[in-house]
Every structure is written in C-alpha cells, then in structure tokens.
Design an enzyme around this catalytic site. Structure first.
Site, mmCIF file in Angstrom:
data_model
loop_
_atom_site.group_PDB
_atom_site.id
_atom_site.type_symbol
_atom_site.label_atom_id
_atom_site.label_comp_id
_atom_site.label_asym_id
_atom_site.label_seq_id
_atom_site.Cartn_x
_atom_site.Cartn_y
_atom_site.Cartn_z
ATOM 1 N N ASP A 173 0.850 -1.187 0.000
ATOM 2 C CA ASP A 173 0.000 0.000 0.000
ATOM 3 C C ASP A 173 0.885 1.235 0.000
ATOM 4 O O ASP A 173 2.007 1.205 0.524
ATOM 5 C CB ASP A 173 -0.917 0.015 1.231
ATOM 6 C CG ASP A 173 -2.097 0.955 1.080
ATOM 7 O OD1 ASP A 173 -3.222 0.461 0.868
ATOM 8 O OD2 ASP A 173 -1.904 2.190 1.158
ATOM 9 N N HIS A 189 -20.070 -4.331 -14.831
ATOM 10 C CA HIS A 189 -20.319 -4.369 -13.391
ATOM 11 C C HIS A 189 -20.811 -2.982 -13.015
ATOM 12 O O HIS A 189 -20.041 -2.105 -12.625
ATOM 13 C CB HIS A 189 -19.031 -4.705 -12.627
ATOM 14 C CG HIS A 189 -19.168 -4.597 -11.136
ATOM 15 N ND1 HIS A 189 -20.143 -5.248 -10.427
ATOM 16 C CD2 HIS A 189 -18.445 -3.898 -10.227
ATOM 17 C CE1 HIS A 189 -20.025 -4.961 -9.140
ATOM 18 N NE2 HIS A 189 -19.000 -4.139 -8.994
#
Length: 314
Positions: free
Chosen positions: A37, A178
């Site tokens: 991250d 989606h």
C-alpha cells in the site's frame, strides 16, 4: 514465480483489500501473502494483525507487508487500490481518477519482473482491467477483472431467498458491465436442474414482476449498501477469494469474471463480465451463452457504454 509456493500480492489495504485478505487467511488459500500500500504503515499493521490469525487458519500462511519488488515471484497480483465510490457516484464516474492511479501501479508491478496473473477489483472494474492489460503487455488470458461475480452472487442469493432454495443450487448469471447497464440472463436461469421459466409457469405464487424487482435490487445493491454503511467490501472480498481459489487450485471453474472479448457475444476489444472457465493459466475459455434477442440488445448496449466511457482515458 517460485516453484511449488503460491504467492499472492495484494495491492491496496482499504476495506475491500482487507476483507479479501481476511478471507484468504481464514481459508488458508496461499502459502505466501504480501500486502502493499502507498501507506506503508497501514500495510504493515494489517500484515501484523493478519499474522496473529494464522494459528487459527486451516493451513499456515506467511504474511508480510512489502513492495512491488515482491511481485517478481508472485503467482497472482490482486489490485483493490484506488479511490472508492462515494454516495450517489456511479462506478463509471470514477474512471478518470482511477485510471491515472492504475497506470502508475501497473508500471511499478511490471518493473519488478512480474509474470503471473492480474486480478482487478477496483471500479470501474471492466475499464481498469482493460487498462491493466494494455499497460502490462501480458496475454489477455492472464488479466482478469472481478466482473459480475459479486452481482451473480447477489442475484443467486436473492432468487434463492424468494424461492426458498439454497442459493448454491441457483444457477443464474448477471453479465455485462459491473454497474448500471448489467443484465440478468433469465433465459439460462435454473434452480437445480429445472428452468426458472418452467417454475414460473407452474407456480402462481411466483411472478415475473417480482423477478424484475429482484434484478433491480441486485443492480442497485451497491448504492443501497453505500448509502447505509459507506462502502461494500465483504461480498467483493469473498468474490475475489473465489476467483483466487479457482486460479491457484487449477479448478476450471465457471465464474462471471471480466474477460476480454474478441468476437464472442458479437463484441470485441472490450473487457466485460461473462461466464468464463478459470484455472491456473487464467481464463481458459469464455462460455458463450445463447442469449435471446432482448438480452443480446442489452448486452450490446452495456459494451457500447463501456467503450464510450473508456475512450477518453486510453
């Protein structure tokens, strides 16, 4: 890739990434699990916390926080990093902001020498999967999006609830984007071995208008959850786990992932949610359902919207 050891790298330790990570440790899917991250302290803290859960896992997993360099020996890199969807914001509204972020992430991963499979979850997932494919230079089979796996799961759950049937025995697909233009494939929906349309014809208590409302709730589920709790993450975390297991275990499972079309369903040069056979090589093949005319038109519209939205950012 390291011979004999399954390594999965997760990029992004937000709510979605951590739900996926917890699911991975809970089920003991990989032997090595790396968290990456931009907020290194957050990734380190999550890795520490997950490590403490390993003694309760079905099988041991080595968990640590790392960097893109750890992708070199990874079998699978899962990307959940990016800006989240805000209340009232569509997935397609995120396209410009997250495309910029994604290009940087993919370049950093590829610079490590990564030669595995990408699994993308960040929205708009179909477009960002396409961006990942273009930026990475990897074969299309090895770049996969979560697609409509979660939508199909929501669909099966709600149909099962309506019919009072175990959702695992409901076989029904959501395909397309989606997002707002996705569509249900009613023509191929079955409950066990019986067609849904046959059940409707033989049971007066079940009505098409109820099924249409179920689909609307499936399509709008994310908005409903975001309005109440700010984000969705458990469902997508489990969806990513399911695709991960299909890949690492070489399952040849049929899942509605975002896969690259090159003529299937009458469309080409787009990533979109369709049933596909998933194994250790990624997408083995796309399962081409025979859609009725209404479904064909809606699917074509879904792909058209994706391409129009994607064009300015490529």
């Amino acid at each position: 890739m390291k011979k004999g050891i399954n390594r999965v790298v997760l990029v992004g330790t937000g709510a979605v990434g951590c739900s996926y990570a917890y699911s991975m440790i809970n089920q003991g899917v990989a032997e090595e699990f790396v968290l990456v991250d931009v907020n290194e302290a957050k990734a380190e803290g999550e890795a520490m916390d997950l490590s403490h859960a390993v003694p309760f896992s079905p099988s041991p997993t080595k968990v640590w926080s790392g960097s893109y360099a750890d992708c070199k020996d990874a079998d699978l890199v899962v990307i959940t990093a990016g800006l989240p969807q805000k209340p009232g914001e569509t997935r397609l509204d995120l396209v410009e902001k997250n495309t910029k972020i994604f290009k940087q992430i993919v370049r950093g991963i590829m610079d490590s020498g990564f030669d595995g499979i990408f699994l993308i979850a960040t929205n708009p997932v179909d477009i960002l999967t396409y961006v990942t494919w273009k930026e990475s230079g990897l074969p299309k089979e090895r770049v996969i999006g979560s697609g409509t796996t979660l939508d199909s799961a929501r669909f099966r759950y709600m149909l099962g609830d309506y019919l009072d049937v175990d959702p695992r025995n409901v076989h029904a697909y959501i395909v397309g984007e989606h997002g707002d233009t996705e569509l249900p494939v009613w023509s191929h929906a079955t409950i066990g071995v019986q067609k849904l349309e046959t059940i409707l014809a033989n049971n007066e208590q079940y009505k098409q208008e109820d099924l249409d409302k179920i689909f609307e709730n499936v399509r709008d589920a994310a908005y409903q959850v975001i309005e109440r709790k700010g984000a969705t993450y458990y469902g997508i975390g489990m969806s990513l786990l399911r695709v991960t297991k299909a890949i690492l275990n070489n399952e040849n499972s049929v899942l509605t992932v975002s896969a690259y079309l090159e003529g299937q369903y009458g469309e080409k040069d787009a990533y979109v949610g369709v049933p596909a056979v998933i194994n250790r090589e990624g997408v083995r093949e796309i399962v081409e359902l025979e859609l009725n005319e209404d479904e064909k038109a809606k699917f074509a519209h879904s792909v058209k919207v994706l391409k129009e939205t994607m064009a300015p950012v490529l």
